[in-house]
Scaffold this motif. Sequence first.
Motif, PDB file in Angstrom:
ATOM      1  N   ALA A   4      79.537  75.641   3.766  1.00  0.00           N
ATOM      2  CA  ALA A   4      79.080  74.599   2.849  1.00  0.00           C
ATOM      3  C   ALA A   4      79.851  73.307   3.068  1.00  0.00           C
ATOM      4  CB  ALA A   4      79.237  75.075   1.404  1.00  0.00           C
ATOM      5  N   VAL A   5      81.144  73.436   3.332  1.00  0.00           N
ATOM      6  CA  VAL A   5      81.964  72.250   3.623  1.00  0.00           C
ATOM      7  C   VAL A   5      81.501  71.581   4.924  1.00  0.00           C
ATOM      8  CG1 VAL A   5      84.290  71.423   4.139  1.00  0.00           C
ATOM      9  CG2 VAL A   5      83.939  73.138   2.350  1.00  0.00           C
ATOM     10  N   GLU A   6      81.156  72.412   5.923  1.00  0.00           N
ATOM     11  CA  GLU A   6      80.650  71.857   7.177  1.00  0.00           C
ATOM     12  C   GLU A   6      79.307  71.162   6.959  1.00  0.00           C
ATOM     13  OE1 GLU A   6      80.224  70.806  11.182  1.00  0.00           O
ATOM     14  OE2 GLU A   6      81.968  71.294   9.934  1.00  0.00           O
ATOM     15  N   ARG A  11      76.286  66.146   6.431  1.00  0.00           N
ATOM     16  CA  ARG A  11      75.326  65.430   5.594  1.00  0.00           C
ATOM     17  C   ARG A  11      75.893  64.142   5.007  1.00  0.00           C
ATOM     18  NH1 ARG A  11      70.369  65.584   5.520  1.00  0.00           N
ATOM     19  NH2 ARG A  11      70.302  65.102   3.300  1.00  0.00           N
ATOM     20  N   LYS A  12      77.195  63.991   4.931  1.00  0.00           N
ATOM     21  CA  LYS A  12      77.761  62.870   4.185  1.00  0.00           C
ATOM     22  C   LYS A  12      77.431  61.526   4.809  1.00  0.00           C
ATOM     23  CE  LYS A  12      82.358  62.902   6.344  1.00  0.00           C
ATOM     24  NZ  LYS A  12      83.804  62.978   6.076  1.00  0.00           N
ATOM     25  N   VAL A  52      73.258  79.279   6.247  1.00  0.00           N
ATOM     26  CA  VAL A  52      73.122  78.220   5.248  1.00  0.00           C
ATOM     27  C   VAL A  52      72.142  77.185   5.773  1.00  0.00           C
ATOM     28  CG1 VAL A  52      75.447  78.525   4.311  1.00  0.00           C
ATOM     29  CG2 VAL A  52      75.075  76.869   6.125  1.00  0.00           C
ATOM     30  N   THR A  53      71.409  76.600   4.857  1.00  0.00           N
ATOM     31  CA  THR A  53      70.509  75.493   5.169  1.00  0.00           C
ATOM     32  C   THR A  53      70.761  74.403   4.146  1.00  0.00           C
ATOM     33  OG1 THR A  53      68.822  77.049   5.950  1.00  0.00           O
ATOM     34  CG2 THR A  53      68.131  74.783   5.561  1.00  0.00           C
ATOM     35  N   ALA A  54      71.063  73.215   4.623  1.00  0.00           N
ATOM     36  CA  ALA A  54      71.349  72.086   3.734  1.00  0.00           C
ATOM     37  C   ALA A  54      70.431  70.930   4.075  1.00  0.00           C
ATOM     38  CB  ALA A  54      72.814  71.659   3.876  1.00  0.00           C
ATOM     39  N   GLY A  55      69.981  70.226   3.063  1.00  0.00           N
ATOM     40  CA  GLY A  55      69.116  69.079   3.299  1.00  0.00           C
ATOM     41  C   GLY A  55      68.792  68.373   2.003  1.00  0.00           C
ATOM     42  N   ARG A  56      67.812  67.514   2.080  1.00  0.00           N
ATOM     43  CA  ARG A  56      67.447  66.680   0.941  1.00  0.00           C
ATOM     44  C   ARG A  56      66.127  67.158   0.335  1.00  0.00           C
ATOM     45  NH1 ARG A  56      69.265  61.837  -0.861  1.00  0.00           N
ATOM     46  NH2 ARG A  56      67.813  60.484  -2.012  1.00  0.00           N
ATOM     47  N   LEU A 230      71.135  73.170  -1.029  1.00  0.00           N
ATOM     48  CA  LEU A 230      71.885  74.084  -0.160  1.00  0.00           C
ATOM     49  C   LEU A 230      71.437  75.517  -0.448  1.00  0.00           C
ATOM     50  CD1 LEU A 230      74.194  74.539   1.918  1.00  0.00           C
ATOM     51  CD2 LEU A 230      75.699  74.918  -0.035  1.00  0.00           C
ATOM     52  N   LEU A 231      70.938  76.169   0.577  1.00  0.00           N
ATOM     53  CA  LEU A 231      70.530  77.573   0.484  1.00  0.00           C
ATOM     54  C   LEU A 231      71.498  78.421   1.303  1.00  0.00           C
ATOM     55  CD1 LEU A 231      68.572  79.906  -0.197  1.00  0.00           C
ATOM     56  CD2 LEU A 231      67.205  79.210   1.801  1.00  0.00           C
ATOM     57  N   THR A 232      72.037  79.461   0.699  1.00  0.00           N
ATOM     58  CA  THR A 232      72.965  80.364   1.390  1.00  0.00           C
ATOM     59  C   THR A 232      72.414  81.781   1.318  1.00  0.00           C
ATOM     60  OG1 THR A 232      74.304  81.018  -0.522  1.00  0.00           O
ATOM     61  CG2 THR A 232      74.847  78.921   0.534  1.00  0.00           C
ATOM     62  N   SER A 233      72.681  82.588   2.330  1.00  0.00           N
ATOM     63  CA  SER A 233      72.324  83.997   2.283  1.00  0.00           C
ATOM     64  C   SER A 233      73.217  84.767   3.246  1.00  0.00           C
ATOM     65  CB  SER A 233      70.845  84.221   2.625  1.00  0.00           C
ATOM     66  OG  SER A 233      70.596  83.973   3.999  1.00  0.00           O
ATOM     67  N   GLY A 234      73.275  86.073   3.041  1.00  0.00           N
ATOM     68  CA  GLY A 234      74.141  86.868   3.905  1.00  0.00           C
ATOM     69  C   GLY A 234      73.798  88.337   3.849  1.00  0.00           C
ATOM     70  N   ILE A 235      74.287  89.061   4.865  1.00  0.00           N
ATOM     71  CA  ILE A 235      74.093  90.501   4.927  1.00  0.00           C
ATOM     72  C   ILE A 235      75.338  91.123   5.535  1.00  0.00           C
ATOM     73  CG2 ILE A 235      72.878  90.265   7.137  1.00  0.00           C
ATOM     74  CD1 ILE A 235      71.304  92.796   6.408  1.00  0.00           C
ATOM     75  N   GLY A 236      75.855  92.155   4.924  1.00  0.00           N
ATOM     76  CA  GLY A 236      77.005  92.849   5.482  1.00  0.00           C
ATOM     77  C   GLY A 236      76.612  93.586   6.743  1.00  0.00           C
ATOM     78  N   THR A 237      77.403  93.449   7.784  1.00  0.00           N
ATOM     79  CA  THR A 237      77.068  94.095   9.057  1.00  0.00           C
ATOM     80  C   THR A 237      78.060  95.192   9.429  1.00  0.00           C
ATOM     81  OG1 THR A 237      78.288  92.365  10.252  1.00  0.00           O
ATOM     82  CG2 THR A 237      75.940  92.049   9.966  1.00  0.00           C
TER      83      THR A 237
END
Length: 237
Positions: A4-6, A11-12, A52-56, A230-237
């Motif tokens: 998210a920081v990246e 985006r800044k 993650v997907t970030a945008g406007r 900001l959309l985040t998602s994850g899966i344990g591998t």
Amino acid sequence: MPMAVECWRRRKDSSHRADLTPVRLASSHRVVRLQPFDMPGYVPHFRLFSMVTAGRDTGSLAFEIQHLGEHIRFYLRLFRELGAHGFHLASPLVEISDTGVIQSLLAAHGVSSDELRESIRAHRPGGSEQFLAERGIALPNAMEDPARELQLAGMERLARLKSDLLDALQVEFPKAQFRFNLARLEGLSYYNGFCLRISPEAPHGARYPVADGGFTDWTARMLQNKKERLLTSGIGT
């Protein structure tokens, strides 16, 4: 959070120009959770694949529908490919929730945000069901058509998501199931809007929620711009 920081860093410089090009990042890394784990099979350290997907915001839920669809399609294709290599991830159940609608339903029953934060933990399976049962609250947890099954403010968002995304996904992935779950309480303190959970079926018939994600306001707060998504998602591998 590091991704998210990246996203914020990328985006800044573009957000003030209303740049509509989204930032898409993926990562596989080992994570450590500080919560105490007393459930069999749960450990505080594991490897996580996350996206993650970030945008406007582009209006009319277009951003949410497009990118939520991208994340869901990735996991359903992953399960399908793993199934061809001997893994059993059958008939995945995709549950969509809306934190705004859920919070409104809980507020109508006198449940405060502080009470939720004290009681609900994502690493405690069955916590939502127990919390609601102890208070005698019944919330819809398996709706197929929210516009038809429940008349409530916010249903138009869910109806739009069904007609513009889930109906197409059902055709593309006929072995998957798609439901709206407004009884999910995990994640209300950090997701903001739509969130998802995908639970495939194990060989013995039980379902396990192996993929999770949702929209947050992290980049919106860091960029001080409510139009950021900001959309985040994850899966344990």
